[in-house]
Write an enzyme that holds these catalytic residues in place. Structure first.
Site: not given
Ligand code: ADP
Ligand code: ADP
Length: 222
Positions: A15, A90, A129, A162, A173
């Site tokens: 996203k 969300r 990431r 992160r 998540r």
């Protein structure tokens, strides 16, 4: 009247990557609720401290504070022509609040692309990431490496991993997405706004499909 595009998809679907590219192609603002929370965290505001306790556990920040934060952001002048929303709404309550705030601003949601990627791919993507400290630009060690390791191509800032991209938090998540966010798929499908996009393709391919879908939706509603 501002045209708003809501990007839906599980954590790691792409996203943020796609929102940034689409915002550039369309000359629109990019609003990432996760980036807004991380900015508050960096500035150590009260909201940042509150959000941190949820983010570290992979839980959603409560609706009331999230909605207030996004409401303030979409009211700014750079959203007058619309924006790409990445990570918001969300929950069903957030989706209802979005409809209300856009009605006040004479804006509308024109398209809701759902970026679909299977769970095992999400885990690999989030594990690799790297995120830029200054503006949240994202890279992947294997699929989208920066030109110089550890440095953002765009703004030269440091790249970091992160804390919530650690495997245990990623699993939570994904579960939170399935429980609380997946119901929005039906909400937007019923409104005729949902477009399914195959998120397993290379970044450029996904961008091309997304741009096509959004332009078609805007044309149909103009
Ligand atoms: P992802 O890479 O999973 O899309 P984000 O950067 O969007 O991650 O979000 C990181 C964290 O910030 C979430 O796990 C959640 O704690 C919080 N967050 C972001 N957006 C929202 C939202 N709309 N509602 C509640 N919490 C949010
Ligand atoms: P989200 O905002 O949905 O959590 P990101 O845009 O941050 O997702 O992407 C998650 C990770 O996957 C990043 O490391 C990014 O570079 C990588 N990525 C994004 N899109 C693709 C793609 N189409 N193919 C391979 N890797 C991708």
């Amino acid at each position: 009247m501002g045209d708003f595009i809501v990007l839906l998809g599980p954590p790691g679907a792409g996203k943020g990557t796609q929102a940034q590219r689409l915002a550039q192609s369309l000359g629109m603002a990019h609003i990432s609720s996760g980036d807004l929370f991380r900015e508050h965290l960096k500035a150590q505001t009260e909201l940042g401290k509150l959000a941190q306790s949820y983010m570290n556990r992979g839980e959603l920040v409560p609706d009331d504070v999230t909605i207030a934060m996004v409401r303030e952001r979409v009211g700014r002048p750079d959203c007058a022509r619309g924006a790409i929303l990445d990570g918001f709404p969300r929950t069903p309550a957030q989706a209802a609040a979005l409809d209300e705030m856009l009605a006040e601003l004479s804006g509308r949601v024109v398209s809701v692309p759902l970026i679909q990627v299977p769970a095992e791919v999400l885990i690999e993507r989030l594990g690799g990431r790297w995120t830029c400290r200054a503006q949240g630009h994202v890279y992947h060690a294997k699929y989208n490496p920066p030109r110089v390791p550890g440095v953002c191509d765009i703004d030269g800032s440091e790249l970091y991993q992160r804390e919530d991209d650690l495997p245990a938090t990623v699993a939570r998540r994904i579960q939170v997405y399935l429980e609380q966010t997946a119901p929005l798929v039906d909400y937007y499908r019923q409104k005729g706004l949902l477009v399914e996009i195959d998120g397993t393709q290379p970044i450029e391919e996904v961008s091309a499909r997304l741009l096509e879908a959004v332009e078609k939706a805007r044309k149909a509603q103009s």
